[in-house]
Design an enzyme around this catalytic site. Structure first.
Site, mmCIF file in Angstrom:
data_model
loop_
_atom_site.group_PDB
_atom_site.id
_atom_site.type_symbol
_atom_site.label_atom_id
_atom_site.label_comp_id
_atom_site.label_asym_id
_atom_site.label_seq_id
_atom_site.Cartn_x
_atom_site.Cartn_y
_atom_site.Cartn_z
ATOM 1 N N SER A 103 48.226 39.543 38.364
ATOM 2 C CA SER A 103 46.951 39.394 39.050
ATOM 3 C C SER A 103 46.432 40.768 39.446
ATOM 4 O O SER A 103 47.207 41.675 39.735
ATOM 5 C CB SER A 103 47.126 38.512 40.294
ATOM 6 N N ASP A 104 45.123 40.905 39.431
ATOM 7 C CA ASP A 104 44.499 42.147 39.863
ATOM 8 C C ASP A 104 43.135 41.803 40.450
ATOM 9 O O ASP A 104 42.523 40.807 40.053
ATOM 10 C CB ASP A 104 44.340 43.125 38.701
ATOM 11 N N GLN A 105 42.671 42.617 41.368
ATOM 12 C CA GLN A 105 41.409 42.315 42.040
ATOM 13 C C GLN A 105 40.584 43.571 42.254
ATOM 14 O O GLN A 105 41.128 44.637 42.557
ATOM 15 C CB GLN A 105 41.692 41.671 43.395
ATOM 16 N N GLY A 126 41.459 38.853 38.613
ATOM 17 C CA GLY A 126 42.010 38.546 37.303
ATOM 18 C C GLY A 126 43.343 37.852 37.483
ATOM 19 O O GLY A 126 44.109 38.179 38.396
#
EC number: 3.6.1.-
Length: 192
Positions: free
Chosen positions: A68-70, A105
């Site tokens: 995960s990425d933000q 993401g």
């Protein structure tokens, strides 16, 4: 069911994943998180979330790996983690009275089959008008230096919002659980 691996060192993501009551381990991926020229914010978070999952596939060859990425987007510009109180104060000044869209993401990689599911989950925060003293008090109280957008939605940060909109409030904290459950169900994981 294959074991779950969370490709993150984030305590916020770990706390969210525990809500699903599935056993998991957490491991930190070592990837280049640089923004590529011409890459949109959505492309960036999709690529980084997939890269984080793929970076751990070799160490966990029979697992489901979650990446995960933000990023936060304000007026078309990507806001990173502030890292310093001064930058956090400036980010909140810039966000005052405006809307910031958080793009999270999410990737789920079955490292045995190499099947990967990737998504981008948007969530928008409409900020209150914030005066300088309120911004400074908030940054001093919560120290949101490791958070995109300079606030912690799971804490006092919610006091800065006028309203929010989106499908999954957990995406704001960095791991969209509704979309993750969809992906896990696709892999045959039973919840609950």
């Amino acid at each position: 069911m294959p074991d779950l691996i969370l490709a993150s060192s984030s305590p916020y993501r770990r706390e969210l994943l525990t809500r699903l009551r599935l056993p998991f381990e957490s491991a930190s991926p070592d990837i280049d998180e640089s923004h590529r020229a011409g890459e949109s914010a959505e492309e960036l978070v999709r690529r980084l979330s997939a890269s984080k999952a793929e970076a751990l596939a070799g160490r966990y060859p029979q697992h489901l790996v979650i990446g995960s990425d933000q990023v936060a987007v304000l007026d078309g510009n990507i806001l990173g983690k502030p890292h310093t109180p001064e930058r956090a104060i400036q980010q909140l000044r810039d966000a005052s009275g405006k809307s910031v869209t958080f793009l999270t993401g999410l990737a789920l990689l079955n490292s045995a089959s190499r099947r990967i599911q990737v998504a981008c989950v948007p969530f928008t925060v409409h900020f209150r008008h914030l005066d300088e003293s309120r911004i400074r008090r908030y940054v001093e109280a919560e120290r949101p230096l490791d958070c995109a957008g300079s606030f912690k939605a799971e804490g006092l940060g919610v006091s800065l919002f006028r309203s929010t909109e989106g499908e999954d409030a957990t995406s704001l904290v960095g791991l969209p659980l509704i979309r993750l459950v969809d992906m896990l169900l696709e892999e045959g994981v039973e919840i609950p």
